[in-house]
Scaffold this motif. Structure first.
Motif, PDB file in Angstrom:
ATOM      1  N   UNK A 137      -3.437  17.344  50.328  1.00 52.01           N
ATOM      2  CA  UNK A 137      -2.882  17.817  48.967  1.00 52.01           C
ATOM      3  C   UNK A 137      -1.603  16.806  48.469  1.00 52.01           C
ATOM      4  N   UNK A 138      -0.652  16.758  49.351  1.00 51.51           N
ATOM      5  CA  UNK A 138       0.454  16.073  48.883  1.00 51.51           C
ATOM      6  C   UNK A 138       1.676  16.626  49.743  1.00 51.51           C
ATOM      7  N   UNK A 139       2.903  16.137  49.049  1.00 54.63           N
ATOM      8  CA  UNK A 139       3.955  16.289  49.892  1.00 54.63           C
ATOM      9  C   UNK A 139       4.459  18.037  49.540  1.00 54.63           C
ATOM     10  N   UNK A 140       4.808  18.403  48.522  1.00 57.54           N
ATOM     11  CA  UNK A 140       5.457  19.479  48.227  1.00 57.54           C
ATOM     12  C   UNK A 140       4.809  20.182  47.052  1.00 57.54           C
ATOM     13  N   UNK A 141       3.801  21.259  47.334  1.00 56.82           N
ATOM     14  CA  UNK A 141       3.114  21.981  46.236  1.00 56.82           C
ATOM     15  C   UNK A 141       4.149  22.827  45.505  1.00 56.82           C
ATOM     16  N   UNK A 142       4.279  22.557  44.045  1.00 54.20           N
ATOM     17  CA  UNK A 142       5.027  23.384  43.254  1.00 54.20           C
ATOM     18  C   UNK A 142       4.421  24.605  42.626  1.00 54.20           C
ATOM     19  N   UNK A 143       3.268  24.253  41.845  1.00 54.65           N
ATOM     20  CA  UNK A 143       2.873  25.486  41.223  1.00 54.65           C
ATOM     21  C   UNK A 143       1.228  25.157  41.067  1.00 54.65           C
ATOM     22  N   UNK A 144       0.611  26.229  40.778  1.00 54.25           N
ATOM     23  CA  UNK A 144      -0.940  26.295  40.733  1.00 54.25           C
ATOM     24  C   UNK A 144      -1.060  27.126  39.278  1.00 54.25           C
ATOM     25  N   UNK A 145      -2.124  26.816  38.471  1.00 49.68           N
ATOM     26  CA  UNK A 145      -2.572  27.202  37.573  1.00 49.68           C
ATOM     27  C   UNK A 145      -4.067  27.274  37.277  1.00 49.68           C
ATOM     28  N   UNK A 146      -4.538  28.199  36.603  1.00 47.77           N
ATOM     29  CA  UNK A 146      -5.844  28.224  36.199  1.00 47.77           C
ATOM     30  C   UNK A 146      -6.194  27.925  34.741  1.00 47.77           C
ATOM     31  N   UNK A 147      -6.837  27.114  34.273  1.00 48.35           N
ATOM     32  CA  UNK A 147      -7.223  26.884  32.911  1.00 48.35           C
ATOM     33  C   UNK A 147      -8.387  26.057  32.567  1.00 48.35           C
ATOM     34  N   UNK A 148      -9.146  26.892  31.946  1.00 45.98           N
ATOM     35  CA  UNK A 148     -10.664  26.478  31.487  1.00 45.98           C
ATOM     36  C   UNK A 148     -11.557  26.328  32.841  1.00 45.98           C
ATOM     37  N   UNK A 149     -11.566  27.318  33.524  1.00 50.01           N
ATOM     38  CA  UNK A 149     -12.130  27.569  34.813  1.00 50.01           C
ATOM     39  C   UNK A 149     -11.882  26.498  35.786  1.00 50.01           C
ATOM     40  N   UNK A 151       4.711  23.332  51.737  1.00 51.78           N
ATOM     41  CA  UNK A 151       4.789  22.300  52.666  1.00 51.78           C
ATOM     42  C   UNK A 151       6.250  21.898  52.829  1.00 51.78           C
ATOM     43  N   UNK A 152       6.510  20.675  53.540  1.00 45.89           N
ATOM     44  CA  UNK A 152       7.650  20.206  53.847  1.00 45.89           C
ATOM     45  C   UNK A 152       8.131  18.898  53.117  1.00 45.89           C
ATOM     46  N   UNK A 153       8.993  18.463  52.835  1.00 45.64           N
ATOM     47  CA  UNK A 153       9.537  17.448  52.141  1.00 45.64           C
ATOM     48  C   UNK A 153       9.232  16.291  52.894  1.00 45.64           C
ATOM     49  N   UNK A 154       8.588  15.344  52.446  1.00 43.75           N
ATOM     50  CA  UNK A 154       7.903  13.885  53.072  1.00 43.75           C
ATOM     51  C   UNK A 154       6.973  14.190  54.272  1.00 43.75           C
ATOM     52  N   UNK A 155       6.375  15.367  54.387  1.00 41.75           N
ATOM     53  CA  UNK A 155       5.446  15.385  55.518  1.00 41.75           C
ATOM     54  C   UNK A 155       4.115  15.558  55.003  1.00 41.75           C
ATOM     55  N   UNK A 156       3.704  15.673  53.840  1.00 45.97           N
ATOM     56  CA  UNK A 156       2.249  15.379  53.074  1.00 45.97           C
ATOM     57  C   UNK A 156       1.445  16.678  53.727  1.00 45.97           C
ATOM     58  N   UNK A 157       2.275  17.842  53.795  1.00 40.61           N
ATOM     59  CA  UNK A 157       1.493  19.014  54.256  1.00 40.61           C
ATOM     60  C   UNK A 157       1.277  20.141  53.562  1.00 40.61           C
ATOM     61  N   UNK A 174      -9.666  34.787  55.931  1.00 38.61           N
ATOM     62  CA  UNK A 174      -8.911  33.629  55.492  1.00 38.61           C
ATOM     63  C   UNK A 174      -9.620  32.243  55.992  1.00 38.61           C
ATOM     64  N   UNK A 175      -9.273  31.264  55.112  1.00 36.91           N
ATOM     65  CA  UNK A 175      -9.534  29.693  55.443  1.00 36.91           C
ATOM     66  C   UNK A 175      -8.297  28.954  55.365  1.00 36.91           C
ATOM     67  N   UNK A 176      -7.789  28.292  56.211  1.00 39.22           N
ATOM     68  CA  UNK A 176      -6.643  27.751  56.267  1.00 39.22           C
ATOM     69  C   UNK A 176      -6.861  26.520  55.562  1.00 39.22           C
ATOM     70  N   UNK A 177      -5.982  25.868  54.952  1.00 38.73           N
ATOM     71  CA  UNK A 177      -6.060  24.454  54.207  1.00 38.73           C
ATOM     72  C   UNK A 177      -7.614  24.103  53.727  1.00 38.73           C
ATOM     73  N   UNK A 178      -7.863  24.882  52.821  1.00 37.17           N
ATOM     74  CA  UNK A 178      -9.574  25.103  52.247  1.00 37.17           C
ATOM     75  C   UNK A 178      -9.437  23.399  51.505  1.00 37.17           C
ATOM     76  N   UNK A 179      -8.395  22.905  50.815  1.00 34.18           N
ATOM     77  CA  UNK A 179      -8.378  21.913  49.926  1.00 34.18           C
ATOM     78  C   UNK A 179      -8.754  20.704  51.092  1.00 34.18           C
ATOM     79  N   UNK A 180      -8.159  20.576  52.130  1.00 34.32           N
ATOM     80  CA  UNK A 180      -8.574  19.769  53.312  1.00 34.32           C
ATOM     81  C   UNK A 180     -10.061  19.726  53.602  1.00 34.32           C
ATOM     82  N   UNK A 181     -10.452  21.043  54.060  1.00 35.32           N
ATOM     83  CA  UNK A 181     -12.099  21.070  54.411  1.00 35.32           C
ATOM     84  C   UNK A 181     -12.874  20.645  53.207  1.00 35.32           C
ATOM     85  N   UNK A 182     -12.482  21.102  51.913  1.00 33.15           N
ATOM     86  CA  UNK A 182     -13.485  20.369  51.020  1.00 33.15           C
ATOM     87  C   UNK A 182     -13.658  19.212  50.661  1.00 33.15           C
ATOM     88  N   UNK A 183     -12.140  18.561  50.696  1.00 34.06           N
ATOM     89  CA  UNK A 183     -12.136  16.913  50.107  1.00 34.06           C
ATOM     90  C   UNK A 183     -11.885  15.966  51.258  1.00 34.06           C
TER      91      UNK A 183
END
Length: 111
Positions: A84-96, A51-57, A71-80
Motif C-alpha cells: 500500500x505504501x509508507x504511512x497510511x494517513x486516512x481512509x474515506x468512502x466516497x461514491x461506493x 505502518x512505519x516511516x520508510x518501511x512500505x508497510x 480477520x484478514x490481515x493486509x487484505x490490500x496486498x492479498x487482493x492487489x
C-alpha cells in the motif's frame, strides 16, 4: 389552562418530529466483488494500519462484524499483490469507493 395544554402538546409534537430523519444508506444493492481474489460477506469493516516511516508497510485489515471470516490481515496486498505504501494517513468512502491517503517517504540524501 387550555392554552398551556395546547402549547405543551405542540412542543411534544415538535420534539417528536425533530427525532424523525431520512436515511440514504438503505441501498439494498449487492456489492460488486467481480474480479476479487478474496470472498467477503455483505457487512464489512476495513481498518487502516499506518505502518512505519520508510518501511512500505502500511496496510488494510479486514474485520467481519458477523464473525464469518473474523480477520484478514493486509487484505490490500492479498487482493492487489502490491504494498500500500509508507504511512497510511486516512481512509474515506466516497461514491461506493474507498480512497486512502498515503504519505510516501522520499530519501533525498541517498547515495
Amino acid at each position: 389552562k387550555l392554552r398551556s395544554l395546547f402549547f405543551g402538546t405542540l412542543c411534544m409534537l415538535m420534539l417528536g418530529v425533530s427525532f424523525t430523519s431520512c436515511s440514504d444508506d438503505d441501498d439494498d444493492s449487492k456489492k460488486n466483488d467481480e474480479g476479487s481474489k478474496v470472498e467477503l460477506p455483505e457487512n464489512r469493516v476495513y481498518i487502516l494500519n499506518e505502518g512505519s516511516y520508510q518501511k512500505n508497510n502500511a496496510g488494510i485489515t479486514y474485520y467481519d462484524p458477523d464473525k464469518r471470516n473474523n480477520v484478514i490481515d493486509d487484505i490490500f496486498y492479498k487482493q492487489n499483490e502490491a504494498k500500500l505504501g509508507d504511512t497510511g494517513q486516512d481512509m474515506i468512502k466516497y461514491n461506493n469507493n474507498i480512497y486512502v491517503s498515503i504519505c510516501m517517504a522520499l530519501n533525498m540524501y541517498a547515495n
